[in-house]
Enzyme design. Sequence first.
Site, PDB file in Angstrom:
ATOM      1  N   GLU A 167       0.821  -1.201   0.000  1.00 52.92           N
ATOM      2  CA  GLU A 167       0.000   0.000   0.000  1.00 52.92           C
ATOM      3  C   GLU A 167       0.863   1.264   0.000  1.00 52.92           C
ATOM      4  OE1 GLU A 167      -2.168  -3.004   2.728  1.00 52.92           O
ATOM      5  OE2 GLU A 167      -0.156  -2.628   1.975  1.00 52.92           O
ATOM      6  N   CYS A 204      -2.569  -3.758   6.997  1.00 52.23           N
ATOM      7  CA  CYS A 204      -2.204  -3.918   8.409  1.00 52.23           C
ATOM      8  C   CYS A 204      -2.573  -2.654   9.175  1.00 52.23           C
ATOM      9  CB  CYS A 204      -0.721  -4.228   8.558  1.00 52.23           C
ATOM     10  SG  CYS A 204       0.386  -2.865   8.121  1.00 52.23           S
ATOM     11  N   ALA A 255       1.287 -35.267 -13.254  1.00 52.15           N
ATOM     12  CA  ALA A 255       0.668 -35.405 -14.577  1.00 52.15           C
ATOM     13  C   ALA A 255       0.663 -36.877 -14.953  1.00 52.15           C
ATOM     14  CB  ALA A 255       1.427 -34.590 -15.616  1.00 52.15           C
ATOM     15  N   ARG A 269       4.579 -22.259 -10.107  1.00 54.38           N
ATOM     16  CA  ARG A 269       5.961 -21.994  -9.683  1.00 54.38           C
ATOM     17  C   ARG A 269       6.123 -20.526  -9.276  1.00 54.38           C
ATOM     18  NH1 ARG A 269       9.736 -24.966 -14.299  1.00 54.38           N
ATOM     19  NH2 ARG A 269       9.172 -27.142 -13.787  1.00 54.38           N
ATOM     20  N   THR A 306      13.705 -37.619 -10.733  1.00 48.47           N
ATOM     21  CA  THR A 306      13.236 -36.619 -11.698  1.00 48.47           C
ATOM     22  C   THR A 306      14.390 -35.747 -12.176  1.00 48.47           C
ATOM     23  OG1 THR A 306      11.027 -36.569 -10.740  1.00 48.47           O
ATOM     24  CG2 THR A 306      11.703 -34.648 -12.006  1.00 48.47           C
ATOM     25  N   ASP A 365      14.959 -35.778 -16.161  1.00 50.82           N
ATOM     26  CA  ASP A 365      14.479 -34.610 -16.911  1.00 50.82           C
ATOM     27  C   ASP A 365      15.465 -33.454 -16.958  1.00 50.82           C
ATOM     28  OD1 ASP A 365      12.173 -36.066 -17.195  1.00 50.82           O
ATOM     29  OD2 ASP A 365      11.057 -34.988 -15.667  1.00 50.82           O
ATOM     30  N   LEU A 406      13.577 -25.733 -13.472  1.00 53.22           N
ATOM     31  CA  LEU A 406      12.719 -25.333 -12.352  1.00 53.22           C
ATOM     32  C   LEU A 406      12.577 -23.817 -12.240  1.00 53.22           C
ATOM     33  CD1 LEU A 406      13.885 -27.899  -9.621  1.00 53.22           C
ATOM     34  CD2 LEU A 406      11.989 -28.092 -11.237  1.00 53.22           C
ATOM     35  N   ARG A 430       9.166 -19.504 -16.921  1.00 54.24           N
ATOM     36  CA  ARG A 430       9.383 -19.018 -18.283  1.00 54.24           C
ATOM     37  C   ARG A 430       8.085 -18.589 -18.969  1.00 54.24           C
ATOM     38  NH1 ARG A 430      12.081 -23.700 -17.834  1.00 54.24           N
ATOM     39  NH2 ARG A 430      10.669 -24.873 -19.163  1.00 54.24           N
TER      40      ARG A 430
END
Length: 437
Positions: free
Chosen positions: A49, A72, A206, A240, A252, A256, A260, A263
């Site tokens: 703020e 606040c 997934a 993310r 993983t 892969d 991380l 993008r």
Amino acid sequence: MNYLQLALEESFLSIGISRPNPAVGAVVVKDGIIVGKGRTQRPGSAHAEVMALRDAGECARGAAIYVTLEPCCHYGRTPPCTKAIIDAGIKEVYFAHADPNPVVRGNSRKILEEAGIRVFEGVEACIAASFEEADEGDCGSGCRVFGYDASGRTAGNPMPRAGVGMRPQSELEIEGQSVFAEIERYFEAYDYFVRNKATFVEVKCAVSESGCMGVARPDGSHAPLRITGQGANCWNHELRAMSDAVLVGAGTLLADNPSLDVRYARGNNPVKVLWAGHREFTAEEARGLNFFKPQEGATEVADDKRSLVFSLVDQPALASLPHVETIRITAGTFSSCWREMLADISRRGMHRLMVEPGATLAHLLFENSAGDVPADRPLWNRLDLWHSTDPRVEDALEGGEGKPALTPVAFPGVPSGAVARESAMLGPDVLTVYYPS
């Protein structure tokens, strides 16, 4: 568009900077024109703020301010934002989410209204914050897919306009309700952190149409497999961007080699976290894997930006990396080791940990959630499960000319007792959201 949606997008750029304080965004609007924007700075510095009011300057007098979280009203490291709002001459305050802190909740509204300021909160504020966007184009991030409502409408697939000019009130209400749901979702982790002094764990998985979560080569090593389409991938990057940290397991990481980072969405890169388990990484892997490289464009690595490796074994090859911190976990059951890791992450003030597990880590998480974990402190707090209906994923499993067939790695299944509460569809992919019972 919606002023509180713009404030939410502004808050994303505060994630990883403001912790342990919540990442908040604010916009100041006068006569339909945005005259100031702001987001929460580092602890001890200005809140959203105050930053927005500074940006607006004298234009703040007689204006309205839209804030994602209740301002606040108490003195801490900084003076109360309610005082700054009153002193700036703001005439209306719209905030979307009530602060779970009992020192703030409800008291801010009382203070502002006693000063003659009109206050709107919750879904009422979000509906009132809707406005007709200009024809020049979208002033948002361009890759927002979180804003879906019960009908499955998403921000990436908005409701069509009804004729020329202003949209009907019912459509503005639908948009406001969608923004309210999105902001509630955003602050879900902060609420949990305030009430439990613990990090909120959000798991994203997934699965292909046949129940495959990954693939293995003939030699047993795991190979990369893209299961979801671009819409779900955009969604994943937004998650993310709204997370303090993102975690993967050793399997993983080796299969892969993920970066991380963020993008496809507007926001900061989360802190990278590795659940190494019993896997000791070699010097060659430390040089070659993206996880162990500093974030692109980083000139220095502050303590709160280092990648974190939680390991049950010593990691001598990682000791010389200044941008990697290795935390040795004492041996024990998986659930006790996981809780030890979460306690460390919570002490760092991280509200949301996003977990992108492979099949092994998912199995451990889901199997142990029904074990000796207290009901109020499960190993995970939310499961985002994507099911792909794209037949090309199944075709990839069959290999091709000159390529051996890959062995599917099965999804361990939805955890026992998990309750499905939300669903949505993006292209060929269906999202189901589960919570522990």
